[in-house]
Design an enzyme around this catalytic site. Structure first.
Site, PDB file in Angstrom:
ATOM      1  N   ASP A   1       0.781  -1.218  -0.193  1.00 26.95           N
ATOM      2  CA  ASP A   1       0.090   0.023  -0.024  1.00 26.95           C
ATOM      3  C   ASP A   1       0.979   1.204   0.140  1.00 26.95           C
ATOM      4  OD1 ASP A   1      -2.269   1.562   0.575  1.00 26.95           O
ATOM      5  OD2 ASP A   1      -1.299   1.902   2.633  1.00 26.95           O
TER       6      ASP A   1
ATOM      7  N   ASP B   1      -0.240   5.015   0.757  1.00 25.20           N
ATOM      8  CA  ASP B   1      -0.531   6.112   2.052  1.00 25.20           C
ATOM      9  C   ASP B   1      -0.328   5.331   3.401  1.00 25.20           C
ATOM     10  OD1 ASP B   1      -0.984   8.434   0.450  1.00 25.20           O
ATOM     11  OD2 ASP B   1      -2.930   7.202   0.092  1.00 25.20           O
TER      12      ASP B   1
HETATM   13  P1  TMP Z   1      -5.436   4.150   0.353  1.00 26.44           P
HETATM   14  O1  TMP Z   1      -4.226   5.204   0.032  1.00 26.44           O
HETATM   15  O2  TMP Z   1      -5.208   3.568   1.396  1.00 26.44           O
HETATM   16  O3  TMP Z   1      -5.422   3.215  -0.894  1.00 26.44           O
HETATM   17  O4  TMP Z   1      -6.750   5.064   0.497  1.00 26.44           O
HETATM   18  C1  TMP Z   1      -6.990   6.257  -0.120  1.00 26.44           C
HETATM   19  C2  TMP Z   1      -7.359   7.068   0.760  1.00 26.44           C
HETATM   20  O5  TMP Z   1      -7.808   8.253   0.206  1.00 26.44           O
HETATM   21  C3  TMP Z   1      -8.649   6.695   1.744  1.00 26.44           C
HETATM   22  O6  TMP Z   1      -8.650   6.693   3.043  1.00 26.44           O
HETATM   23  C4  TMP Z   1      -9.804   7.870   1.681  1.00 26.44           C
HETATM   24  C5  TMP Z   1      -8.888   9.032   0.859  1.00 26.44           C
HETATM   25  N1  TMP Z   1      -9.538  10.105   0.116  1.00 26.44           N
HETATM   26  C6  TMP Z   1      -9.185  11.374   0.286  1.00 26.44           C
HETATM   27  O7  TMP Z   1      -8.724  11.856   1.007  1.00 26.44           O
HETATM   28  N2  TMP Z   1     -10.004  12.351  -0.588  1.00 26.44           N
HETATM   29  C7  TMP Z   1     -10.828  11.883  -1.624  1.00 26.44           C
HETATM   30  O8  TMP Z   1     -11.171  12.793  -2.475  1.00 26.44           O
HETATM   31  C8  TMP Z   1     -11.042  10.536  -1.819  1.00 26.44           C
HETATM   32  C9  TMP Z   1     -12.012  10.031  -2.969  1.00 26.44           C
HETATM   33  C10 TMP Z   1     -10.186   9.692  -1.124  1.00 26.44           C
END
Ligand code: TMP
Length: 308
Positions: free
Chosen positions: A49, A51
């Site tokens: 992953d 973030d």
């Molecule tokens: P991930 O990086 O673990 O795959 O998840 C993406 C994260 O992005 C999730 O926790 C929600 C966040 N997010 C935002 O901060 N802004 C947005 O506009 C969207 C669609 C998601």
């Protein structure tokens, strides 16, 4: 030997604040490590992953930003609209009260709306570059060394994110100052016109709850990545035949990232970033190794060096 690392703790849950890593079951980990090592690096792949896993949770005392969170469109009205969506949907993302099916629909809704606003608000590639330059984001210490080690061993790394591929790749360019031929980013990918304005997104949207569904079909045909488009990472069959997996995540749901692989052995590493006391038990059950207190990647490098 893993045990030589004094900061790794095998067992109980006392004094979480002072710990860097916890191993659920030492025998099981050593058995899996031995099996992976004897199969050799040609059987291994890393699925990570982005973030909060490759990046630090806290940067200079501030909460690190995500690939979505750092983006400033250069259009205050649209930044505010995306923030309003975040304020509405982010609590729903973490609500334990919403059934999975309903939550999946909400997440689809959120991602579709956000992507729509990015197009409508006229995002440019320049705005991405500037946003990354201004962002509070940093890789964990040792990430570059981990990638270098895996590149040397020809082990592919699939970075799987519900964020934005173009931003993740810009973070690589600005923060690591180099690319790696063994790394592939599978995430939501933008299409720009000749004036570098966003016009659409490619393929199916990846959101937090469908990351597991399309892992490897997504990996197969995409050619615009950080590495060599003709390199082995793009060869689906090679990735598919790599039946040993080192998985890195920061949410229990990240374990689903390897669902597309019929793996023989999987070692899972979880970075526990928030709600430490409440979540420690479930992370320890779910992952083979849990890293706490915004740990560096050095422990993972040590683990990887046991594997190949
Ligand atoms: P991930 O990086 O673990 O795959 O998840 C993406 C994260 O992005 C999730 O926790 C929600 C966040 N997010 C935002 O901060 N802004 C947005 O506009 C969207 C669609 C998601």
């Amino acid at each position: 030997n893993l045990r030589q690392n004094r900061r790794i703790f095998y067992g109980g849950s006392n004094a979480l604040m002072s710990l860097e890593a916890v191993v659920r079951n030492r025998e099981s980990l050593e058995k899996k490590s031995a099996a992976i090592r004897s199969a050799g690096p040609s059987k291994l792949q890393v699925i990570a992953d982005f973030d909060g896993t490759l990046t630090k949770y806290t940067v200079d005392g501030r909460r690190g930003q995500t690939s979505h969170g750092l983006l400033q469109q250069g259009n205050a009205e649209y930044d505010a609209k995306r923030q309003a969506l975040y304020d509405y949907y982010h609590p729903l993302e973490y609500s334990p009260m919403i059934p999975l099916e309903e939550k999946t629909k909400l997440m689809e809704e959120w991602w579709e709306k956000t992507h729509g606003l990015l197009v409508e608000g006229g995002l440019t590639f320049d705005a991405i570059k500037k946003s990354v330059a201004d962002a509070t984001i940093a890789f964990r210490d040792g990430v570059i060394e981990l990638f270098e080690f895996l590149e040397e061993k020809d082990v592919p790394v699939l970075i799987f994110s519900a964020g934005l591929a173009d931003i993740i790749e810009e973070v690589f360019r600005q923060k690591l100052h180099r690319s790696f031929k063994n790394i592939k980013v599978v995430s939501n990918r933008m299409v720009f016109d000749d004036n570098d304005r966003l016009i659409s997104f490619k393929g199916k949207t990846i959101h937090v709850l469908n990351k597991n569904e399309h892992a490897l079909d997504m990996a197969a045909p995409v050619h615009d990545n950080l590495g060599d488009p003709n390199g082995s990472v793009n060869d689906y069959s090679l990735v598919k035949n790599r039946t040993n997996v080192l998985l890195l995540g920061d949410h229990i749901g990240d374990l689903g990232m390897s669902d597309g692989v019929e793996y023989e052995n999987r070692i899972s590493v979880g970075f526990l970033n928030g709600n430490t006391e409440e979540s420690f038990g479930s992370y320890r059950e779910a992952f083979d190794v849990v890293y706490l207190n915004d740990a560096s990647m050095w422990g993972v490098i040590e683990l990887a060096s046991q594997l190949c």
